[in-house]
Design a protein around this motif. Structure first.
Motif, PDB file in Angstrom:
ATOM      1  N   TYR A 116     -13.855   6.916  -6.108  1.00 44.13           N
ATOM      2  CA  TYR A 116     -12.259   6.346  -5.063  1.00 44.13           C
ATOM      3  C   TYR A 116     -12.727   4.893  -4.081  1.00 44.13           C
ATOM      4  CZ  TYR A 116     -10.073  10.535  -5.758  1.00 44.13           C
ATOM      5  OH  TYR A 116      -9.684  11.353  -6.611  1.00 44.13           O
ATOM      6  N   THR A 117     -11.663   4.330  -4.510  1.00 48.74           N
ATOM      7  CA  THR A 117     -12.284   3.004  -3.774  1.00 48.74           C
ATOM      8  C   THR A 117     -11.275   2.838  -2.153  1.00 48.74           C
ATOM      9  OG1 THR A 117     -10.015   2.473  -3.886  1.00 48.74           O
ATOM     10  CG2 THR A 117     -11.160   1.395  -5.938  1.00 48.74           C
ATOM     11  N   LEU A 118     -11.198   2.306  -1.514  1.00 48.65           N
ATOM     12  CA  LEU A 118     -11.142   2.898  -0.532  1.00 48.65           C
ATOM     13  C   LEU A 118      -9.868   2.771  -0.058  1.00 48.65           C
ATOM     14  CD1 LEU A 118     -11.654   3.085   3.779  1.00 48.65           C
ATOM     15  CD2 LEU A 118     -10.957   0.475   3.134  1.00 48.65           C
ATOM     16  N   HIS A 119      -8.528   2.536  -0.769  1.00 46.73           N
ATOM     17  CA  HIS A 119      -7.366   3.073  -0.754  1.00 46.73           C
ATOM     18  C   HIS A 119      -6.986   4.002  -1.305  1.00 46.73           C
ATOM     19  CE1 HIS A 119      -3.758   2.628  -3.262  1.00 46.73           C
ATOM     20  NE2 HIS A 119      -2.870   2.189  -1.845  1.00 46.73           N
ATOM     21  N   ASN A 120      -7.722   4.155  -2.714  1.00 47.69           N
ATOM     22  CA  ASN A 120      -8.002   5.216  -2.898  1.00 47.69           C
ATOM     23  C   ASN A 120      -8.374   6.595  -2.241  1.00 47.69           C
ATOM     24  OD1 ASN A 120      -6.446   3.431  -5.069  1.00 47.69           O
ATOM     25  ND2 ASN A 120      -8.463   3.885  -6.769  1.00 47.69           N
ATOM     26  N   LEU A 121      -9.117   6.591  -2.184  1.00 44.00           N
ATOM     27  CA  LEU A 121      -9.903   7.581  -1.720  1.00 44.00           C
ATOM     28  C   LEU A 121      -9.101   8.123  -0.474  1.00 44.00           C
ATOM     29  CD1 LEU A 121     -12.411   9.428  -1.894  1.00 44.00           C
ATOM     30  CD2 LEU A 121     -13.603   7.871   1.024  1.00 44.00           C
ATOM     31  N   SER A 122      -8.500   7.072   0.684  1.00 42.51           N
ATOM     32  CA  SER A 122      -8.296   7.441   1.776  1.00 42.51           C
ATOM     33  C   SER A 122      -6.292   8.021   1.730  1.00 42.51           C
ATOM     34  CB  SER A 122      -6.957   6.245   2.279  1.00 42.51           C
ATOM     35  OG  SER A 122      -8.671   5.479   3.296  1.00 42.51           O
ATOM     36  N   ILE A 153      -7.646  -5.867   2.885  1.00 42.00           N
ATOM     37  CA  ILE A 153      -6.299  -4.951   3.747  1.00 42.00           C
ATOM     38  C   ILE A 153      -5.809  -4.042   3.228  1.00 42.00           C
ATOM     39  CG2 ILE A 153      -4.496  -6.184   4.598  1.00 42.00           C
ATOM     40  CD1 ILE A 153      -6.514  -7.509   5.890  1.00 42.00           C
ATOM     41  N   ARG A 154      -5.548  -3.938   2.152  1.00 43.50           N
ATOM     42  CA  ARG A 154      -4.664  -2.555   0.985  1.00 43.50           C
ATOM     43  C   ARG A 154      -5.474  -1.303   1.520  1.00 43.50           C
ATOM     44  NH1 ARG A 154      -4.092  -1.067  -4.201  1.00 43.50           N
ATOM     45  NH2 ARG A 154      -2.814   0.230  -4.802  1.00 43.50           N
ATOM     46  N   GLY A 155      -6.809  -1.750   1.258  1.00 45.44           N
ATOM     47  CA  GLY A 155      -7.671  -0.467   1.659  1.00 45.44           C
ATOM     48  C   GLY A 155      -7.454  -0.076   2.880  1.00 45.44           C
ATOM     49  N   LEU A 156      -7.738  -1.236   3.548  1.00 44.61           N
ATOM     50  CA  LEU A 156      -7.729  -0.438   5.117  1.00 44.61           C
ATOM     51  C   LEU A 156      -6.532  -0.092   5.619  1.00 44.61           C
ATOM     52  CD1 LEU A 156      -9.395  -3.650   6.669  1.00 44.61           C
ATOM     53  CD2 LEU A 156     -10.361  -1.510   6.706  1.00 44.61           C
ATOM     54  N   MET A 157      -4.923  -0.622   5.500  1.00 43.66           N
ATOM     55  CA  MET A 157      -3.991   0.412   5.923  1.00 43.66           C
ATOM     56  C   MET A 157      -4.214   1.554   5.260  1.00 43.66           C
ATOM     57  SD  MET A 157      -1.830  -3.154   4.828  1.00 43.66           S
ATOM     58  CE  MET A 157      -0.113  -2.357   5.115  1.00 43.66           C
ATOM     59  N   GLU A 158      -4.050   1.669   4.246  1.00 44.91           N
ATOM     60  CA  GLU A 158      -4.820   3.108   3.945  1.00 44.91           C
ATOM     61  C   GLU A 158      -5.257   3.735   4.723  1.00 44.91           C
ATOM     62  OE1 GLU A 158      -2.262   6.091   2.557  1.00 44.91           O
ATOM     63  OE2 GLU A 158      -1.544   4.146   1.298  1.00 44.91           O
ATOM     64  N   LEU A 159      -6.276   3.832   5.099  1.00 47.04           N
ATOM     65  CA  LEU A 159      -7.568   4.061   5.698  1.00 47.04           C
ATOM     66  C   LEU A 159      -7.160   4.673   6.962  1.00 47.04           C
ATOM     67  CD1 LEU A 159     -10.017   4.913   6.104  1.00 47.04           C
ATOM     68  CD2 LEU A 159     -11.207   2.601   7.161  1.00 47.04           C
ATOM     69  N   TYR A 160      -6.309   3.463   8.046  1.00 50.70           N
ATOM     70  CA  TYR A 160      -5.430   3.440   9.077  1.00 50.70           C
ATOM     71  C   TYR A 160      -4.055   4.725   8.627  1.00 50.70           C
ATOM     72  CZ  TYR A 160      -3.068   2.145  12.907  1.00 50.70           C
ATOM     73  OH  TYR A 160      -2.274   2.660  14.650  1.00 50.70           O
ATOM     74  N   GLU A 161      -3.793   5.134   8.366  1.00 54.19           N
ATOM     75  CA  GLU A 161      -2.675   6.131   7.732  1.00 54.19           C
ATOM     76  C   GLU A 161      -3.388   7.344   7.592  1.00 54.19           C
ATOM     77  OE1 GLU A 161       0.443   5.808   7.431  1.00 54.19           O
ATOM     78  OE2 GLU A 161       1.210   4.431   6.602  1.00 54.19           O
ATOM     79  N   SER A 199      -9.771  -0.055  11.511  1.00 53.88           N
ATOM     80  CA  SER A 199      -9.104  -0.956  10.609  1.00 53.88           C
ATOM     81  C   SER A 199      -7.755  -0.943  11.733  1.00 53.88           C
ATOM     82  CB  SER A 199      -8.893   0.591   9.733  1.00 53.88           C
ATOM     83  OG  SER A 199      -7.548   2.046  10.346  1.00 53.88           O
ATOM     84  N   GLY A 200      -6.988  -0.084  12.643  1.00 56.89           N
ATOM     85  CA  GLY A 200      -6.291  -0.483  13.233  1.00 56.89           C
ATOM     86  C   GLY A 200      -6.205  -2.261  14.033  1.00 56.89           C
ATOM     87  N   GLN A 201      -7.707  -2.104  14.091  1.00 57.99           N
ATOM     88  CA  GLN A 201      -8.061  -3.885  15.341  1.00 57.99           C
ATOM     89  C   GLN A 201      -7.403  -4.722  13.729  1.00 57.99           C
ATOM     90  OE1 GLN A 201     -12.637  -3.153  15.182  1.00 57.99           O
ATOM     91  NE2 GLN A 201     -12.254  -2.665  18.178  1.00 57.99           N
ATOM     92  N   VAL A 254      -5.777  -4.333  11.080  1.00 59.74           N
ATOM     93  CA  VAL A 254      -3.817  -4.429  10.381  1.00 59.74           C
ATOM     94  C   VAL A 254      -2.849  -3.074  11.493  1.00 59.74           C
ATOM     95  CG1 VAL A 254      -5.128  -4.463   8.408  1.00 59.74           C
ATOM     96  CG2 VAL A 254      -4.607  -1.934   9.386  1.00 59.74           C
ATOM     97  N   GLY A 255      -3.535  -2.804  12.802  1.00 57.07           N
ATOM     98  CA  GLY A 255      -2.657  -2.294  13.508  1.00 57.07           C
ATOM     99  C   GLY A 255      -1.569  -2.109  13.609  1.00 57.07           C
ATOM    100  N   ASN A 256      -1.084  -4.293  13.866  1.00 54.06           N
ATOM    101  CA  ASN A 256       0.365  -4.242  14.044  1.00 54.06           C
ATOM    102  C   ASN A 256       0.545  -4.370  13.037  1.00 54.06           C
ATOM    103  OD1 ASN A 256      -0.461  -5.196  16.640  1.00 54.06           O
ATOM    104  ND2 ASN A 256      -1.204  -7.239  15.973  1.00 54.06           N
ATOM    105  N   ARG A 257       0.776  -4.240  11.801  1.00 55.89           N
ATOM    106  CA  ARG A 257       1.429  -3.787  10.491  1.00 55.89           C
ATOM    107  C   ARG A 257       2.108  -2.324  10.215  1.00 55.89           C
ATOM    108  NH1 ARG A 257      -1.567  -7.121   5.550  1.00 55.89           N
ATOM    109  NH2 ARG A 257       0.157  -7.062   4.879  1.00 55.89           N
ATOM    110  N   LEU A 258       0.851  -1.450  11.273  1.00 51.73           N
ATOM    111  CA  LEU A 258       1.083   0.003  11.371  1.00 51.73           C
ATOM    112  C   LEU A 258       1.340   0.228  12.305  1.00 51.73           C
ATOM    113  CD1 LEU A 258      -0.923   1.223   8.391  1.00 51.73           C
ATOM    114  CD2 LEU A 258       1.092   1.008   8.503  1.00 51.73           C
TER     115      LEU A 258
END
Length: 344
Positions: A136-142, A178-186, A205-207, A209-213
């Motif tokens: 899995y990539t970071l996005h897919n695993l998250s 960024i896409r992976g970090l957003m999903e990791l944050y979720e 991840s929040g540091q 992309v936190g403002n976007r989520l």
């Protein structure tokens, strides 16, 4: 047209939030109006152009008749069901993306069995294979982790160790994903006590992309955020168009049901007469109904929402009786009566 006013029950702000909901198309229009009185509450006001005794009509959204809308609605449901059962998506990560989109659009209650089957296949594949998580990539695993935990599958948090460097911290190169970090944050929102790696993931991840989520999916309500997600959903995988069309129809069908329920609650509250009996108590049927609408989102649970709203109403009224009306002696007697009732 229904009109809602919002203001504090204690102090009068410079202006009230005034919201109009168009009964024809469901559009919401906020504006500011002058504050009238300090005792004004968040309430429903019946506009002179509407008759609350008449049920809201189905919002046709461009269709010539209710039957035409419902027929197309049923067809879209079947189209999405076929997508979920497609052999091409059986164990691909795209099937998880489809499940995620369905949930975010608030239409997952139609496809519980299909979603459960997809997630179970992914769970079995990942937990029975050697190094089942490493591809899995970071996005897919998250995404995999979040969906599994949301649906009760036991997935260990240490699967994210693959993205840590030798120093035990998340690798710096991930900052570009960024896409992976957003999903990791979720995904990190579903941690439990003692899972330090998810705390680290949320901070890392929040540091970035936190403002976007500000409103992670796990801590928001799909029905309230579906319209924005529809706008943001890109037609990349081929199934987005069908899903968008279904979501829009489902949105209007659900909106019609909620409007009818709100009308029933408003009439019930008015007929109850407590608004005249306790003039200083809160008069907030819209707010009380919103609690039920948020917690029981399936449109088919109409009776449950209505009954829950009535219970919530009395919780607020009893609170106001304690705050504004009762003497200490009366409230003590009332409390003792409730306690005796609970022990019966």
């Amino acid at each position: 047209m229904a009109v809602y006013n919002s203001s504090s029950s204690l102090t009068c702000p410079p202006s009230n939030i005034h919201i109009e909901i168009n009964a024809e198309n469901g559009d919401i229009t906020p504006s500011l109006v002058a504050c009238r009185t300090a005792s004004q509450k968040w309430s429903i006001i019946e506009a002179t152009s509407s008759d609350p005794s008449k049920p809201h009509q189905m919002i046709l959204n461009g269709h010539s008749s209710k039957d035409e809308l419902l027929n197309e609605y049923e067809q879209k449901l079947e189209d999405v069901r076929e997508l979920l059962n497609s052999e091409e998506l059986q164990n691909q990560i795209e099937s998880l993306m489809l499940v995620d989109a369905i949930q975010r659009l608030g239409v997952d209650y139609h496809f519980q069995e299909e979603i459960e089957a997809i997630l179970r296949r992914h769970y079995v594949a990942a937990t029975t294979c050697v190094d089942g998580y490493t591809y899995y990539t970071l996005h897919n695993l998250s995404l995999f982790f979040r969906l599994m935990r949301q649906h009760g599958f036991c997935i260990p948090a240490d699967i994210f160790n693959n993205f840590k460097g030798k120093d035990g911290t998340f690798e710096g190169k991930l900052k570009q994903d960024i896409r992976g970090l957003m999903e990791l944050y979720e995904a990190a929102q579903l941690g439990i006590e003692g899972e330090d790696i998810l705390d680290e993931a949320a901070k890392f991840s929040g540091q970035i992309v936190g403002n976007r989520l500000k409103h992670p999916y796990h801590k928001s309500i799909a029905r309230f955020s579906a319209k924005k997600y529809i706008r943001d959903l890109q037609d990349i995988n081929g199934w987005e168009k069908t899903l968008k069309e279904l979501a829009k129809m489902d949105y209007y069908v659900a909106k019609t049901a909620h409007q009818q329920e709100l009308t029933q609650i408003s009439m019930w509250w008015k007929d109850l007469g407590l608004v005249e009996e306790f003039k200083q108590a809160r008069n907030q049927p819209l707010k009380w109904y919103t609690w039920s609408m948020a917690s029981l989102s399936d449109p088919s649970m109409s009776e449950e929402r209505l009954e829950l709203t009535k219970s919530i109403t009395f919780v607020y009224i009893i609170d106001d009786i304690f705050d504004l009306y009762g003497t200490p002696e009366e409230l003590s007697a009332f409390t003792q009566a409730v306690k005796r009732y609970e022990t019966c």
